[in-house]
Design a protein around this motif. Sequence first.
Motif, PDB file in Angstrom:
ATOM      1  N   ALA A 130       0.829  -1.213   0.000  1.00  0.00           N
ATOM      2  CA  ALA A 130       0.000   0.000   0.000  1.00  0.00           C
ATOM      3  C   ALA A 130       0.857   1.252   0.000  1.00  0.00           C
ATOM      4  CB  ALA A 130      -0.929  -0.010   1.213  1.00  0.00           C
ATOM      5  N   GLY A 131       1.962   1.212   0.736  1.00  0.00           N
ATOM      6  CA  GLY A 131       2.873   2.350   0.760  1.00  0.00           C
ATOM      7  C   GLY A 131       3.494   2.597  -0.599  1.00  0.00           C
ATOM      8  N   GLN A 132       3.826   1.533  -1.312  1.00  0.00           N
ATOM      9  CA  GLN A 132       4.386   1.670  -2.661  1.00  0.00           C
ATOM     10  C   GLN A 132       3.356   2.260  -3.625  1.00  0.00           C
ATOM     11  OE1 GLN A 132       7.538   1.125  -3.829  1.00  0.00           O
ATOM     12  NE2 GLN A 132       8.146   0.822  -1.692  1.00  0.00           N
ATOM     13  N   ILE A 133       2.108   1.853  -3.460  1.00  0.00           N
ATOM     14  CA  ILE A 133       1.034   2.379  -4.309  1.00  0.00           C
ATOM     15  C   ILE A 133       0.917   3.888  -4.112  1.00  0.00           C
ATOM     16  CG2 ILE A 133      -1.477   2.388  -4.690  1.00  0.00           C
ATOM     17  CD1 ILE A 133      -1.424  -0.630  -3.966  1.00  0.00           C
ATOM     18  N   ALA A 134       1.017   4.324  -2.849  1.00  0.00           N
ATOM     19  CA  ALA A 134       0.925   5.752  -2.543  1.00  0.00           C
ATOM     20  C   ALA A 134       2.084   6.522  -3.157  1.00  0.00           C
ATOM     21  CB  ALA A 134       0.908   5.950  -1.026  1.00  0.00           C
ATOM     22  N   VAL A 135       3.282   5.952  -3.102  1.00  0.00           N
ATOM     23  CA  VAL A 135       4.472   6.631  -3.612  1.00  0.00           C
ATOM     24  C   VAL A 135       4.503   6.638  -5.137  1.00  0.00           C
ATOM     25  CG1 VAL A 135       6.996   6.514  -3.747  1.00  0.00           C
ATOM     26  CG2 VAL A 135       5.838   6.146  -1.560  1.00  0.00           C
ATOM     27  N   ILE A 136       4.230   5.487  -5.745  1.00  0.00           N
ATOM     28  CA  ILE A 136       4.336   5.357  -7.204  1.00  0.00           C
ATOM     29  C   ILE A 136       3.125   5.935  -7.921  1.00  0.00           C
ATOM     30  CG2 ILE A 136       4.439   3.634  -9.071  1.00  0.00           C
ATOM     31  CD1 ILE A 136       6.331   2.019  -7.276  1.00  0.00           C
ATOM     32  N   GLY A 137       1.963   5.862  -7.279  1.00  0.00           N
ATOM     33  CA  GLY A 137       0.778   6.518  -7.841  1.00  0.00           C
ATOM     34  C   GLY A 137      -0.045   5.670  -8.792  1.00  0.00           C
ATOM     35  N   GLU A 138       0.189   4.351  -8.811  1.00  0.00           N
ATOM     36  CA  GLU A 138      -0.620   3.451  -9.626  1.00  0.00           C
ATOM     37  C   GLU A 138      -1.073   2.273  -8.779  1.00  0.00           C
ATOM     38  OE1 GLU A 138       1.176   3.872 -14.148  1.00  0.00           O
ATOM     39  OE2 GLU A 138       1.043   1.901 -13.219  1.00  0.00           O
ATOM     40  N   ASN A 139      -2.169   1.648  -9.201  1.00  0.00           N
ATOM     41  CA  ASN A 139      -2.557   0.406  -8.541  1.00  0.00           C
ATOM     42  C   ASN A 139      -1.485  -0.649  -8.817  1.00  0.00           C
ATOM     43  OD1 ASN A 139      -4.090  -1.456  -7.122  1.00  0.00           O
ATOM     44  ND2 ASN A 139      -5.196  -2.127  -8.937  1.00  0.00           N
TER      45      ASN A 139
END
Length: 310
Positions: A130-139
């Motif tokens: 979930a943290g990676q999704i927030a940082v990268i900006g994609e599902n």
Amino acid sequence: MAITAKQVKELRDMTGAGMMDCKKALTASDGDFDKAIEFLREKGLATAEKKAGRIAAEGLVKVLVSQDGTQAVAVEVNAETDFVAKNEKFQAYVGQVAEQAMDTTAADVDAFLAETWKFDESKTVKEALAGQIAVIGENMNIRRFEQVKEDAGLVASYTHMGGKIGVLVDVVTDVVNDETKEMAKNVCMQVAALKPKYTTRAEVDQDYLAKEEEILRAAAKNEKPDANDKIINGMVKGRLNKELKEICLVDQVYVKAEDGKQTVGKYVEQVAKANGAKVEIKGFVRMETGEGIEKKQVDFAAEVAAQMAQ
């Protein structure tokens, strides 16, 4: 309290989140870094929820093999676009997922997601995602993983097109040297190129064979309605044999065969004989990014026309 640029930068370095998100987190927590990180984690989870409906059919397949060559893992992590799949941050994260999966005892992805994230034990694998999704900006989605362990031989690997396809081949052998390793690598490339479904005919489901035989028999009778059973049986046997040669790895024509006829099985036998070894291809794993996922087809011309009409 006033939040300084230095504090914002420090939080950004710690979390990888955007500058404005870091400033909001520090403001909301009155400069308390622990609370700010918690704020960002919560925001990451919320952001992930919003993006969860988007189709993630791009991404990477990553394969890892232990130093002694007896253990390996393949993982597929998806993202929405090929652009993100080529991003160094995404690639590094997929590498971490593979390291986690190498040692996991989880039986499936759900259990894997519930595990403690080995790179930050305050999080689960799901929270780290979930943290990676927030940082990268994609599902993003950890779609699957598969481990291979072989104490009586070696596990070989091959990655094609920078992670579009990943292959592991399990080889049982009493001789592990440069020649048998090269043979195993070549078989990996065979799997990548020709997409076998099974290792040997013994693995083929009997119900599948019975159904195929039924279909081929009906087709043969339609082609030659006056033919006797002997001719029909010969036609069915020949066509079924041809099909099995396409879907069974050891029966496939070896892609590097000089005569265009040598099978993978015969190639393995040739290497085994030359090295005084016993060699058996026990199994394989083949993962291709996004296979089986229905990708959203975008008509950009229609999209632009619709926007102009508004």
